[in-house]
Design an enzyme around this catalytic site. Structure first.
Site, PDB file in Angstrom:
ATOM      1  CG  ASN A   9      -4.952  20.395 -13.791  1.00  0.00           C
ATOM      2  OD1 ASN A   9      -3.909  20.123 -13.188  1.00  0.00           O
ATOM      3  ND2 ASN A   9      -4.973  20.784 -15.060  1.00  0.00           N
ATOM      4  CE  LYS A  11      -4.466  24.335 -15.272  1.00  0.00           C
ATOM      5  NZ  LYS A  11      -4.808  25.283 -16.312  1.00  0.00           N
ATOM      6  CG  HIS A  98      -3.728  20.253 -19.290  1.00  0.00           C
ATOM      7  ND1 HIS A  98      -3.293  21.491 -19.684  1.00  0.00           N
ATOM      8  CD2 HIS A  98      -4.854  20.451 -18.578  1.00  0.00           C
ATOM      9  CE1 HIS A  98      -4.129  22.408 -19.207  1.00  0.00           C
ATOM     10  NE2 HIS A  98      -5.087  21.797 -18.535  1.00  0.00           N
ATOM     11  CD  GLU A 100      -2.035  24.651 -18.538  1.00  0.00           C
ATOM     12  OE1 GLU A 100      -1.643  23.922 -17.614  1.00  0.00           O
ATOM     13  OE2 GLU A 100      -3.016  25.424 -18.423  1.00  0.00           O
ATOM     14  CD  GLU A 170      -9.271  21.227 -19.529  1.00  0.00           C
ATOM     15  OE1 GLU A 170      -9.686  21.704 -18.472  1.00  0.00           O
ATOM     16  OE2 GLU A 170      -8.071  20.975 -19.723  1.00  0.00           O
ATOM     17  N   GLY A 176      -8.069  29.336 -18.105  1.00  0.00           N
ATOM     18  CA  GLY A 176      -7.455  30.396 -17.318  1.00  0.00           C
ATOM     19  C   GLY A 176      -7.865  31.798 -17.717  1.00  0.00           C
ATOM     20  CB  SER A 217     -12.918  29.959 -17.394  1.00  0.00           C
ATOM     21  OG  SER A 217     -11.639  30.453 -17.743  1.00  0.00           O
TER      22      SER A 217
HETATM   23  P1  PGA Z   1      -8.980  26.763 -15.573  1.00  0.00           P
HETATM   24  O1  PGA Z   1      -8.089  25.506 -16.036  1.00  0.00           O
HETATM   25  O2  PGA Z   1     -10.139  26.204 -14.783  1.00  0.00           O
HETATM   26  O3  PGA Z   1      -8.066  27.588 -14.747  1.00  0.00           O
HETATM   27  O4  PGA Z   1      -9.446  27.442 -16.804  1.00  0.00           O
HETATM   28  C1  PGA Z   1      -8.675  24.319 -16.454  1.00  0.00           C
HETATM   29  C2  PGA Z   1      -7.619  23.351 -16.910  1.00  0.00           C
HETATM   30  O5  PGA Z   1      -6.636  23.778 -17.537  1.00  0.00           O
HETATM   31  O6  PGA Z   1      -7.717  22.140 -16.663  1.00  0.00           O
END
Ligand code: PGA
Length: 254
Positions: A9, A11, A98, A100, A170, A176, A217
Site C-alpha cells: 500500500n 498511500k 483503510h 486513514e 491493522e 507507521g 509496521s
Molecule cells: P505501515 O502501514 O506498514 O507503514 O505501518 C500499513 C498500512 O497502513 O497499510
C-alpha cells in the site's frame, strides 16, 4: 495450495516517476524469486499511476490494486472512480476502509459496505481494513470495535463460489510507528476475527473465500514471524513497500 498475500500500500508517498521505478524494481525482484507459486504479490499505487503500472505488471505475475473505489457505477459523482473503471484498467484488488480514510475522510462502515458490494459486483477482490485505535484498546473495546467493523462492513454480503475477500487487521496505533504488535497477539486476534465471521457466514465460505492479513509496521525483520502464524494469510505493508531495499526482504520472507 493456500496463498500467502503480500500487499504493498503505497498511500500518497511516491511521485509518478518514483512509482514507475518502484513497480519495475518489484517486478524484477519477483521475477528472480524462487518458489513463488503460493505468493500473491499486489501493488496498490495512487489512481493516477494505475494505467502506467498496469502496463509494467501485465506480463509479470505481480497484481495491481487500488487504494479506494466509489460505490456507484456511473453518474454525477465528481472526482470518484468506479469499480468497473478499475477493473478495466487491470486492477484485481481494491483496498477499502483503510483507517486513514476512516479517520481523515470520515469513512463509515455503511459506505465501506457499499464499496465492498460494488467491488465484488465488478469482479474485484476487496481488501477490507479494520483495526482499533489506541484509545479503544485502552478502554477494552478492541474486540467489539473489530466485530462491529466486520459485521457492518460485510452486512448483506453473500460471497459466491470463486469470490474472494481479504480482511486486513491493522491496529491503528501501530501503523507507521515502526513498532508492530506482538505476532502472538496478532495471531489470537486474527483467529478471533475468523471466528466472528462464522456467526453470520457459512463455515465453508469463511474457510475457502476469506483470508485475513496483518498490517502495521511490517518490515523485513518481523515479516516471517507474522507469516508463520496459522491464522495469518498475508501482510499489508505501507512504509516498507515504497523502498525496494526494504521491500526485498519482505518478498523474500521464506
Ligand atoms: P505501515 O502501514 O506498514 O507503514 O505501518 C500499513 C498500512 O497502513 O497499510
Amino acid at each position: 495450495m493456500s496463498k500467502t498475500y503480500i500487499i504493498a500500500n503505497w498511500k500518497m508517498n511516491l511521485m509518478p516517476k518514483e512509482a514507475i521505478l518502484q513497480a519495475k524494481n518489484i517486478a524484477k525482484e519477483y521475477k528472480s524469486l524462487k518458489g513463488k507459486k503460493d505468493l500473491e504479490l499486489v501493488i496498490c499505487p495512487s489512481f493516477t499511476e494505475i494505467a502506467a503500472i498496469a502496463k509494467i505488471l501485465q506480463p509479470t505475475g505481480v497484481f495491481l490494486g487500488s487504494q479506494d473505489v466509489f460505490w456507484e457505477e456511473k453518474g454525477s459523482y465528481t472526482s470518484s472512480i468506479s469499480a468497473n473503471t478499475l477493473k478495466e484498467y487491470g486492477c484485481k484488488y481494491v483496498i477499502i476502509g483503510h483507517s486513514e480514510r476512516r479517520k481523515l475522510l470520515n469513512e463509515s462502515n455503511e459506505s465501506i459496505n457499499l464499496k465492498i458490494k460494488a467491488a465484488l459486483k465488478a469482479g474485484l477482490i476487496p481488501i477490507l481494513c479494520i483495526g482499533e485505535t489506541f484509545t479503544e484498546r485502552q478502554a477494552g473495546q478492541k474486540e467489539s470495535v473489530l466485530f462491529d467493523q466486520v459485521l457492518n462492513g460485510l452486512k448483506d454480503i453473500w460471497l459466491k463460489k470463486g469470490d474472494s475477500l481479504l480482511i486486513a487487521y491493522e491496529p491503528v496505533w501501530v501503523i507507521g510507528s515502526g513498532q508492530a504488535v506482538d505476532p502472538d497477539e496478532a495471531e489470537i486476534t486474527q483467529a478471533a476475527i475468523k471466528r466472528s465471521l462464522l456467526e453470520f457466514m457459512p463455515a465453508g465460505v469463511v474457510a475457502d473465500n476469506i483470508f485475513v492479513l496483518y498490517g502495521g509496521s511490517v518490515n523485513g525483520m518481523n515479516v516471517k514471524s507474522f507469516l508463520s502464524k496459522p491464522s495469518i494469510d498475508g501482510v499489508l505493508v505501507g512504509g516498507a513497500s515504497i523502498d525496494i531495499e526494504k521491500f526485498k526482504p519482505i518478498i523474500n520472507y521464506k
